[in-house]
Scaffold this active site. Sequence first.
Site, PDB file in Angstrom:
ATOM      1  N   TYR A   1      19.316  39.348   2.587  1.00  0.00           N
ATOM      2  CA  TYR A   1      19.238  38.199   2.720  1.00  0.00           C
ATOM      3  C   TYR A   1      17.562  37.957   3.117  1.00  0.00           C
ATOM      4  O   TYR A   1      16.429  36.471   3.013  1.00  0.00           O
ATOM      5  CB  TYR A   1      19.730  37.533   4.290  1.00  0.00           C
ATOM      6  CG  TYR A   1      21.456  37.308   4.055  1.00  0.00           C
ATOM      7  CD1 TYR A   1      22.011  37.913   3.180  1.00  0.00           C
ATOM      8  CD2 TYR A   1      21.553  35.647   4.265  1.00  0.00           C
ATOM      9  CE1 TYR A   1      23.512  37.936   3.283  1.00  0.00           C
ATOM     10  CE2 TYR A   1      22.553  35.472   3.976  1.00  0.00           C
ATOM     11  CZ  TYR A   1      23.655  36.206   3.757  1.00  0.00           C
ATOM     12  OH  TYR A   1      25.383  35.616   3.189  1.00  0.00           O
TER      13      TYR A   1
ATOM     14  N   LYS B   1      28.113  51.823   2.070  1.00  0.00           N
ATOM     15  CA  LYS B   1      28.741  51.558   0.693  1.00  0.00           C
ATOM     16  C   LYS B   1      27.304  52.800   0.319  1.00  0.00           C
ATOM     17  O   LYS B   1      26.465  52.998  -0.855  1.00  0.00           O
ATOM     18  CB  LYS B   1      27.957  50.704  -0.228  1.00  0.00           C
ATOM     19  CG  LYS B   1      28.796  51.345  -1.797  1.00  0.00           C
ATOM     20  CD  LYS B   1      29.972  50.630  -1.911  1.00  0.00           C
ATOM     21  CE  LYS B   1      29.843  51.305  -3.211  1.00  0.00           C
ATOM     22  NZ  LYS B   1      31.942  51.135  -3.612  1.00  0.00           N
TER      23      LYS B   1
ATOM     24  N   ASP C   1      34.102  48.612  -0.047  1.00  0.00           N
ATOM     25  CA  ASP C   1      35.359  47.719  -0.965  1.00  0.00           C
ATOM     26  C   ASP C   1      36.823  48.925  -0.463  1.00  0.00           C
ATOM     27  O   ASP C   1      37.935  47.790  -0.401  1.00  0.00           O
ATOM     28  CB  ASP C   1      34.992  48.580  -1.778  1.00  0.00           C
ATOM     29  CG  ASP C   1      34.684  50.370  -2.418  1.00  0.00           C
ATOM     30  OD1 ASP C   1      34.444  51.119  -1.044  1.00  0.00           O
ATOM     31  OD2 ASP C   1      34.503  51.189  -3.760  1.00  0.00           O
TER      32      ASP C   1
ATOM     33  N   ASP D   1      29.010  38.983   5.660  1.00  0.00           N
ATOM     34  CA  ASP D   1      29.263  37.569   5.548  1.00  0.00           C
ATOM     35  C   ASP D   1      30.193  37.944   4.576  1.00  0.00           C
ATOM     36  O   ASP D   1      31.059  36.768   4.329  1.00  0.00           O
ATOM     37  CB  ASP D   1      28.376  37.406   4.241  1.00  0.00           C
ATOM     38  CG  ASP D   1      28.416  35.823   3.942  1.00  0.00           C
ATOM     39  OD1 ASP D   1      28.808  34.716   4.775  1.00  0.00           O
ATOM     40  OD2 ASP D   1      27.456  35.779   2.899  1.00  0.00           O
TER      41      ASP D   1
ATOM     42  N   ASP E   1      34.517  36.463   5.962  1.00  0.00           N
ATOM     43  CA  ASP E   1      35.815  35.574   5.296  1.00  0.00           C
ATOM     44  C   ASP E   1      37.293  35.791   5.035  1.00  0.00           C
ATOM     45  O   ASP E   1      37.418  35.368   5.030  1.00  0.00           O
ATOM     46  CB  ASP E   1      35.176  34.967   3.572  1.00  0.00           C
ATOM     47  CG  ASP E   1      34.266  33.217   3.786  1.00  0.00           C
ATOM     48  OD1 ASP E   1      33.079  33.327   4.928  1.00  0.00           O
ATOM     49  OD2 ASP E   1      34.008  32.701   3.260  1.00  0.00           O
TER      50      ASP E   1
HETATM   51  C1  IPM Z   1      27.577  32.273   6.977  1.00  0.00           C
HETATM   52  C2  IPM Z   1      27.039  31.646   5.759  1.00  0.00           C
HETATM   53  C3  IPM Z   1      26.008  31.896   5.635  1.00  0.00           C
HETATM   54  C4  IPM Z   1      25.613  32.938   5.657  1.00  0.00           C
HETATM   55  C5  IPM Z   1      25.336  30.282   3.959  1.00  0.00           C
HETATM   56  C6  IPM Z   1      25.658  29.302   5.152  1.00  0.00           C
HETATM   57  C7  IPM Z   1      23.716  30.272   3.953  1.00  0.00           C
HETATM   58  O1  IPM Z   1      27.979  31.644   4.449  1.00  0.00           O
HETATM   59  O2  IPM Z   1      27.489  31.996   8.207  1.00  0.00           O
HETATM   60  O3  IPM Z   1      28.353  32.968   6.858  1.00  0.00           O
HETATM   61  O4  IPM Z   1      26.199  33.599   3.817  1.00  0.00           O
HETATM   62  O5  IPM Z   1      25.264  33.651   6.648  1.00  0.00           O
HETATM   63 MN    MN Z   2      29.518  32.557   5.025  1.00  0.00          MN
END
Ligand code: IPM
Ligand code: MN
Length: 367
Positions: A141, A191, A223, A247, A251
């Site tokens: 990032y 990884k 993975d 990240d 999710d």
């Molecule tokens: C998160 C989001 C952010 C990230 C984006 C919006 C920049 O996806 O906080 O998980 O990738 O960190």
């Molecule tokens: Mn995210």
Amino acid sequence: MDLNVLILPGDGIGVEVTREAVKVLRSVASAGNHRLRLSEGLLGGAAIHQTGTPFPDETREKALQADATLLGAVGLPEFDDAPPEKRPERGLLGIRKALEVYANLRPVRSYKALVDSSPLKNELVDGTDMIIVRELTGGLYYGTPRGISGTGPEERAVNTMVYTRPEIERVARMAFELARKRRKKVTSVDKSNVLENSQLWRRVVTEMAANYPDVTLNHILVDNCAMQLVLNPKRFDVVLTENLFGDILSDEGAVLAGSIGMLPSASIGSRRPSGAWTGLYEPVHGSAPDIAGQNKANPLGAIGSVAAMLEYSFGLTQEAQTVYGAIEAVLNSGRVTGDLKPFGPPATTSEVGDAVAAAFSAHTATA
Ligand code: IPM
Ligand code: MN
């Protein structure tokens, strides 16, 4: 006590979920006789509209002065083709870096009332309780060099995955300390079969483990971790990982919790002289422009982020627990937003916020 909080609603549903989170924060403050001082600022697309930049200096100053910052979400489709420095997301990266909040804590747990909201089998998700510790201010990032150069067949794009030893040490320390207060297991994700960066990560984390003989450390490749999260989520307690892996995996964690709208997060780093963490608190979900302004977004991730703020930045553990309890009471009542697939008609964002605030106050009144 004084609760000096900066509110950054941001974009899309960030605005409406933050409104509900502030409602709950106000109930907490009035029940405990805390002096709540709220200020508000601009971040993301809303900031670009008004000031031309996603992270205005004024917002930086306010954030540095506040005890804690509560953020909604950033991102708007109109900026999809904008260069990185003119995108709302850059504002988020900017504030994380400015506050040096290097550890992003993302708890993922299943709620009894929600096991049917997950597409996964009940017996698989029921009892899941983990916390993902995502490194937040390094890695791909932020690494340089970065950018797109050249034209035609010469066009190329570069990003750099870089971690220094101290960056790994401090976030690993956070994970081990957290594990001590939980089931005493850290799973470090990397990884290392391909990336030098991960080899250093694994080596440093292993070294750190020697200071925590009471905590069990395991390593897993990213993975395989992605697969294990849905095959056997109960095996995880504290999951430690670098920025991009965290990240992505968080999710995936949303599937276990029933909806991404449920997930809160706390980004912490430096401590104040009082010992409290300076923190940035935000739900894991994004700005969801497709449902923005319709009063149907799930505010529980944002409200959970308020609970995390009470716990980490203000040391108000009791109040934090009461907020978590109020969230659970509302889930059990079945009056939840559409993403949680209620039996009856879905509740609105503001109804859910009102219900959590009421459940909090009811509990405090009888306590
Ligand atoms: C998160 C989001 C952010 C990230 C984006 C919006 C920049 O996806 O906080 O998980 O990738 O960190
Ligand atoms: Mn995210």
